[in-house]
Design an enzyme around this catalytic site. Structure first.
Site, short mmCIF file in Angstrom:
data_model
loop_
_atom_site.label_atom_id
_atom_site.label_comp_id
_atom_site.label_asym_id
_atom_site.label_seq_id
_atom_site.Cartn_x
_atom_site.Cartn_y
_atom_site.Cartn_z
CE LYS A 266 -3.97 -1.79 2.61
NZ LYS A 266 -4.99 -1.57 1.58
CG ASP A 277 -7.56 -4.80 7.23
OD1 ASP A 277 -8.75 -4.52 6.97
OD2 ASP A 277 -6.81 -5.40 6.44
NE ARG A 340 -10.91 -9.88 -2.09
CZ ARG A 340 -11.22 -9.00 -3.01
NH1 ARG A 340 -11.51 -9.39 -4.24
NH2 ARG A 340 -11.25 -7.70 -2.72
N1 BES Z 1 -8.15 -3.73 4.36
C1 BES Z 1 -8.34 -3.31 3.03
C2 BES Z 1 -9.63 -2.56 2.81
C3 BES Z 1 -9.82 -1.26 3.53
C4 BES Z 1 -9.63 -0.07 2.88
C5 BES Z 1 -10.24 -1.23 4.83
C6 BES Z 1 -9.84 1.12 3.52
C7 BES Z 1 -10.46 -0.03 5.49
C8 BES Z 1 -10.26 1.15 4.82
C9 BES Z 1 -8.33 -4.52 2.09
O1 BES Z 1 -7.55 -5.58 2.48
C10 BES Z 1 -7.79 -4.06 0.79
O2 BES Z 1 -6.65 -3.69 0.75
N2 BES Z 1 -8.62 -4.07 -0.24
C11 BES Z 1 -8.22 -3.66 -1.53
C12 BES Z 1 -8.72 -4.68 -2.52
C13 BES Z 1 -8.17 -4.51 -3.90
C14 BES Z 1 -6.70 -4.81 -3.92
C15 BES Z 1 -8.92 -5.43 -4.82
C16 BES Z 1 -8.82 -2.29 -1.79
O3 BES Z 1 -9.94 -2.05 -1.35
O4 BES Z 1 -8.16 -1.47 -2.38
ZN ZN Z 2 -7.23 -5.77 4.50
MN MN Z 3 -5.53 -5.39 1.84
#
Ligand code: BES
Ligand code: ZN
Ligand code: MN
Length: 489
Positions: A266, A277, A340
């Site tokens: 990230k 998370d 997931r």
């Molecule tokens: N933990 C994140 C989602 C998230 C984002 C939680 C903002 C709380 C606030 C999740 O694991 C994630 O990174 N999701 C990605 C998925 C993508 C790579 C398909 C996302 O939402 O960008």
């Molecule tokens: Zn996550």
């Molecule tokens: Mn993630």
């Protein structure tokens, strides 16, 4: 754990009002009629309360707001707080009024003159929910001890109801503590330990270690944690308060104690927020605590997948193919779509082992749900209208925002992989829905299932009705209510 406000009860004693040294809280409806305690406070303050009413302050006040008279002459009190609330308020307004009092109740005591208000227990619940502060890492701050005394005609009538509501508030406090805790403190091991400690409440708590998870074939869950020095774990919490042979409701939570994104790293800005998370696992834990504390007459099992998503020489790579416990293979195209991967194995395990009457999973799963619904509603996805509608109703009654989103084959098709049974991302469009479709591939047709994407509601940058900035505890009240409405008799 952050302490709840200590709550006690007393019969009406008007003579105590003048000498009480904390905050004295009165409940006055918009018609401005004063009950016996308000009349006594009015007399002690030489008519201050009546002047406030005559000035039209209560008519203009929003339901559930408070007006504070500081250091009133004629009383020992530090303040008189006037809760602007009808005699028969809605649950939401009553909690809001309590929360307004809870917010100003720093390390002291309050005396709540509830009079004949029909929702005095809900007012007390509001105080407890809002009188929360996360201070364990403030070196100059002692944990606060706050006390609330509810003065009412028949304390024995409200006491059981208040105690039930306080159990729920304590569950929400636990959720908030877990969500607020930084990831160097709340490791997977520390998380599991805090859950194991709940055995003292009568829960059965098992911790499955990596070797156990390998034996079960949880290759999907395990690949997420393989880059971290913290061992992956699954914790199973059982509350068997219902009839012996009834199958339980299963609650499943995503417990990523920190999500760096892994090799699909990230960006630095805001990455610290990923300490929340594990919010899904936090809610499951808080609900199990509440159910145990109030001795719910229902069978509920809570399962959480605890992992840390880190980049390292051992980390899972984009392009790797893993095999889930179900046996389906998954092409990991983005290591940041890890939630997931964790949930699918825990959900499969939950169904294989418990054959639950229903399964509800909670996860801070996608950024896309925050774009779609913001911070006021969680995304709700389901394969079963009855369970879904029951949840939506419970959430509405508890004032926790929830909005149903669609599922469908076209979305599922977006998960097709060239080399494996599926890939773990569906692309940018409908990101929250394809995440839910991924999960549904691990839901048996006969299992009524609700998926809650709580990424937008778990932790906030501004205060909300019942919580200060930070973790909200969203979902504890709604899920507790669902259990009460649907699974208890
Ligand atoms: N933990 C994140 C989602 C998230 C984002 C939680 C903002 C709380 C606030 C999740 O694991 C994630 O990174 N999701 C990605 C998925 C993508 C790579 C398909 C996302 O939402 O960008
Ligand atoms: Zn996550
Ligand atoms: Mn993630």
């Amino acid at each position: 754990m952050t302490n709840l406000v200590t709550t006690s009860f007393s019969a009406v004693d008007l003579d105590a009002l003048g000498s009480f040294e904390g905050r004295v809280a009165l409940v006055i409806a918009s018609d401005g009629k004063l009950d016996a305690s308000a009349r006594r406070v009015n007399r002690l303050t030489k008519g201050a309360v009546a002047r406030l009413v005559e000035a039209g302050k209560l008519e203009k006040a929003e339901a559930g707001s408070i007006i504070t008279l500081g250091f009133p002459a004629g009383m020992a009190a530090e303040a008189v707080d006037i809760l602007c609330l009808d005699r028969r308020p809605s649950t939401q307004d009553a909690r809001k009024a309590g929360a307004a009092l809870g917010k100003v109740l720093s390390d002291g005591a309050a005396l709540l003159c509830a009079g004949s208000n029909t929702k005095s227990a809900q007012i007390a619940m509001g105080v407890a929910m809002r009188a929360y502060e996360f201070t364990p890492h403030k070196s100059d701050t002692e944990p606060k001890s706050r006390a609330l005394t509810i003065m009412c005609a028949k304390p024995e009538d409200v006491e059981p109801e208040v105690n039930t509501l306080l159990a729920i508030a304590e569950g929400a406090h636990m959720t908030r503590d877990l969500v607020n805790e930084p990831a160097n403190v709340l490791t997977t091991t520390e998380f599991a330990k805090r859950l194991k400690d709940m055995e003292s409440l009568g829960l059965t708590v098992e911790v499955l270690e990596e070797a156990d998870l390998e034996k079960l074939g949880m290759g999907s869950l395990l690949c997420v944690g393989q880059g971290s020095d913290s061992p992956s774990k699954v914790v199973v919490m059982q509350w068997n308060g219902g009839e012996k042979d009834t199958k339980p409701l299963a609650l499943v939570g995503k417990g990523v104690v920190f999500d760096t994104g892994g090799i699909s790293l990230k960006p630095a800005a805001g990455m610290e927020d990923m300490t929340m998370d594990m919010g899904g696992a936090g809610v499951v834990s808080g609900v199990m605590r509440a159910l145990a504390l109030r001795k719910a007459k229902a069978n509920v099992v809570g399962l959480v997948g605890l992992v840390e998503n880190m980049p390292s020489g051992n980390a899972v790579r984009p392009g790797d193919v893993v095999t889930s416990m179900k046996g389906d293979t998954i092409e990991v195209l983005n290591t940041d779509a890890e939630g997931r991967l964790v949930l699918c194995d825990v959900m499969w395990y939950a169904q294989e082992r418990f054959a639950p009457v229903g399964m509800i999973d909670l996860a801070t799963l996608t950024g896309a749900i925050v774009i779609g619904l913001g911070h006021d509603n969680a995304g709700v996805f389901s394969n079963n209208d009855a369970l879904c509608n029951a949840f939506l109703k419970a959430a509405e009654n508890e004032g926790e925002g929830a909005w149903r989103m669609p599922l469908g084959k076209a979305y599922d098709d977006m998960l097709k992989s060239r080399i494996a049974d599926m890939k773990n991302i569906g692309g940018r469009p409908a990101g929250s829905i394809t995440a839910a479709q991924f999960l549904q591939r691990f839901v048996k047709d006969e299992t009524p299932w609700v998926h809650l994407d709580i990424a937008g509601v778990t932790s906030l940058k501004s205060e909300s009705a019942l919580a200060p900035v930070g973790a909200t505890g969203w979902g504890v009240m709604a899920l507790n209510r669902l259990v009460q409405d649907m699974f208890e008799r």
